[in-house]
Motif scaffolding. Structure first.
Motif, PDB file in Angstrom:
ATOM      1  N   ALA A  23       0.837  -1.194   0.000  1.00  0.00           N
ATOM      2  CA  ALA A  23       0.000   0.000   0.000  1.00  0.00           C
ATOM      3  C   ALA A  23       0.876   1.250   0.000  1.00  0.00           C
ATOM      4  O   ALA A  23       1.972   1.247   0.564  1.00  0.00           O
ATOM      5  N   PRO A  24       0.426   2.314  -0.637  1.00  0.00           N
ATOM      6  CA  PRO A  24       1.204   3.552  -0.669  1.00  0.00           C
ATOM      7  C   PRO A  24       1.535   4.045   0.731  1.00  0.00           C
ATOM      8  O   PRO A  24       0.675   4.071   1.607  1.00  0.00           O
ATOM      9  N   ALA A  25       2.766   4.411   0.952  1.00  0.00           N
ATOM     10  CA  ALA A  25       3.208   4.870   2.273  1.00  0.00           C
ATOM     11  C   ALA A  25       2.632   6.248   2.574  1.00  0.00           C
ATOM     12  O   ALA A  25       2.443   7.074   1.689  1.00  0.00           O
ATOM     13  N   GLY A  26       2.358   6.488   3.834  1.00  0.00           N
ATOM     14  CA  GLY A  26       1.927   7.805   4.266  1.00  0.00           C
ATOM     15  C   GLY A  26       0.462   8.115   4.067  1.00  0.00           C
ATOM     16  O   GLY A  26       0.017   9.197   4.425  1.00  0.00           O
ATOM     17  N   GLU A  27      -0.296   7.179   3.501  1.00  0.00           N
ATOM     18  CA  GLU A  27      -1.713   7.457   3.293  1.00  0.00           C
ATOM     19  C   GLU A  27      -2.499   7.237   4.580  1.00  0.00           C
ATOM     20  O   GLU A  27      -2.062   6.545   5.491  1.00  0.00           O
ATOM     21  N   GLU A  28      -3.675   7.819   4.624  1.00  0.00           N
ATOM     22  CA  GLU A  28      -4.476   7.817   5.835  1.00  0.00           C
ATOM     23  C   GLU A  28      -4.976   6.423   6.189  1.00  0.00           C
ATOM     24  O   GLU A  28      -5.335   5.628   5.318  1.00  0.00           O
ATOM     25  N   THR A  29      -5.007   6.120   7.474  1.00  0.00           N
ATOM     26  CA  THR A  29      -5.548   4.859   7.977  1.00  0.00           C
ATOM     27  C   THR A  29      -6.497   5.163   9.139  1.00  0.00           C
ATOM     28  O   THR A  29      -6.499   6.264   9.692  1.00  0.00           O
ATOM     29  N   LEU A  30      -7.286   4.153   9.507  1.00  0.00           N
ATOM     30  CA  LEU A  30      -8.218   4.305  10.628  1.00  0.00           C
ATOM     31  C   LEU A  30      -8.228   3.001  11.413  1.00  0.00           C
ATOM     32  O   LEU A  30      -8.449   1.934  10.848  1.00  0.00           O
ATOM     33  N   THR A  31      -7.966   3.078  12.708  1.00  0.00           N
ATOM     34  CA  THR A  31      -7.979   1.915  13.583  1.00  0.00           C
ATOM     35  C   THR A  31      -9.035   2.118  14.662  1.00  0.00           C
ATOM     36  O   THR A  31      -9.072   3.157  15.314  1.00  0.00           O
ATOM     37  N   VAL A  32      -9.878   1.117  14.832  1.00  0.00           N
ATOM     38  CA  VAL A  32     -10.950   1.182  15.818  1.00  0.00           C
ATOM     39  C   VAL A  32     -10.909  -0.083  16.661  1.00  0.00           C
ATOM     40  O   VAL A  32     -10.943  -1.192  16.124  1.00  0.00           O
ATOM     41  N   ALA A  33     -10.825   0.064  17.974  1.00  0.00           N
ATOM     42  CA  ALA A  33     -10.843  -1.068  18.901  1.00  0.00           C
ATOM     43  C   ALA A  33     -12.118  -0.992  19.736  1.00  0.00           C
ATOM     44  O   ALA A  33     -12.481   0.077  20.229  1.00  0.00           O
ATOM     45  N   PHE A  34     -12.795  -2.113  19.880  1.00  0.00           N
ATOM     46  CA  PHE A  34     -14.046  -2.114  20.632  1.00  0.00           C
ATOM     47  C   PHE A  34     -14.368  -3.521  21.124  1.00  0.00           C
ATOM     48  O   PHE A  34     -13.746  -4.506  20.707  1.00  0.00           O
ATOM     49  N   GLU A  35     -15.345  -3.594  22.011  1.00  0.00           N
ATOM     50  CA  GLU A  35     -15.833  -4.871  22.525  1.00  0.00           C
ATOM     51  C   GLU A  35     -17.315  -4.987  22.184  1.00  0.00           C
ATOM     52  O   GLU A  35     -18.162  -4.384  22.839  1.00  0.00           O
ATOM     53  N   PRO A  36     -17.644  -5.744  21.147  1.00  0.00           N
ATOM     54  CA  PRO A  36     -19.046  -5.882  20.755  1.00  0.00           C
ATOM     55  C   PRO A  36     -19.856  -6.589  21.844  1.00  0.00           C
ATOM     56  O   PRO A  36     -19.352  -7.480  22.528  1.00  0.00           O
ATOM     57  N   THR A  37     -21.093  -6.197  21.989  1.00  0.00           N
ATOM     58  CA  THR A  37     -21.999  -6.882  22.895  1.00  0.00           C
ATOM     59  C   THR A  37     -22.648  -8.053  22.160  1.00  0.00           C
ATOM     60  O   THR A  37     -22.612  -8.134  20.923  1.00  0.00           O
ATOM     61  N   GLU A  38     -23.233  -8.952  22.922  1.00  0.00           N
ATOM     62  CA  GLU A  38     -23.926 -10.077  22.283  1.00  0.00           C
ATOM     63  C   GLU A  38     -25.068  -9.573  21.418  1.00  0.00           C
ATOM     64  O   GLU A  38     -25.315 -10.105  20.329  1.00  0.00           O
TER      65      GLU A  38
END
Length: 201
Positions: A23-38
């Protein structure tokens, strides 16, 4: 050949890294961490049915039952003693029973799958980059490049990224700030084009 979507193990670990490195270096990324409920897992199952299997939806089931009953009643009490009055009612009722059983089986199977997924671990990390989507959870890791993603949709409070007809990554809206939601909408439109049915910010 390298599969478009796969679960991580020791063999594929380095392969994912090499593919993402393209992937092209320096491009925008998005990281999301969560705990889904049942309930969110179950909601994902219902969303998948609505999007990918309309015939398994409650609306379809109710529609079939109503139309079938109307046909059966009209045939049975509409007068006459011909073939219509003898054949249509049992056929209509048999069709209703078949659709109800099929729909119920599909919904039950998906609910079971979603509950099993919830039991495997709650912590989920979604990494969206110019290469594609990488999902990490307690049971492993899966990655799919954007060119192999089928489509992205917004259903209620969920963002769904379909990599197969009945399989999708998901991000609950509740875990996103207003800025993150706007970025997600914009990036998906940029990376997936018309395959993203999610309105851009």
């Amino acid at each position: 050949s390298i599969p478009s979507s796969f679960t991580r193990n020791e063999v594929f670990s380095s392969i994912i890294g090499m593919m993402e490195a393209q992937a092209p270096a320096g491009e925008e990324t998005l990281t999301v961490a969560f705990e889904p409920t049942e309930e969110e897992y179950l909601a994902v199952g219902r969303s998948i049915l609505r999007v990918a299997s309309p015939l398994a939806s409650r609306a379809w089931l109710v529609g079939v039952i109503v139309v079938g009953l109307i046909a059966a009643i009209l045939a049975a009490f509409g007068g006459g003693d011909g073939l219509w009055t003898r054949i249509v009612p049992p056929l209509a009722l048999s069709w209703i029973l078949f659709v109800a059983l099929l729909t119920g089986a599909q919904r039950a199977a998906l609910r079971k799958h979603q509950r099993e997924a919830f039991a495997h671990g709650r912590a989920v990390t979604m990494e969206l980059s110019p290469w594609g989507c990488r999902c990490r959870w307690a049971g492993g890791e899966q990655a799919t490049p954007w060119h192999a993603m089928m489509h992205a949709v917004e259903d209620g409070n969920l963002f769904l990224l379909f990599y197969m007809t009945h399989c999708a990554y998901f991000v609950p809206r509740r875990v996103l700030s207003a800025a993150e939601e706007a970025r997600l909408r914009r990036l998906l439109k940029a990376w997936m084009g018309e395959r993203s049915r999610i309105a851009a910010a």
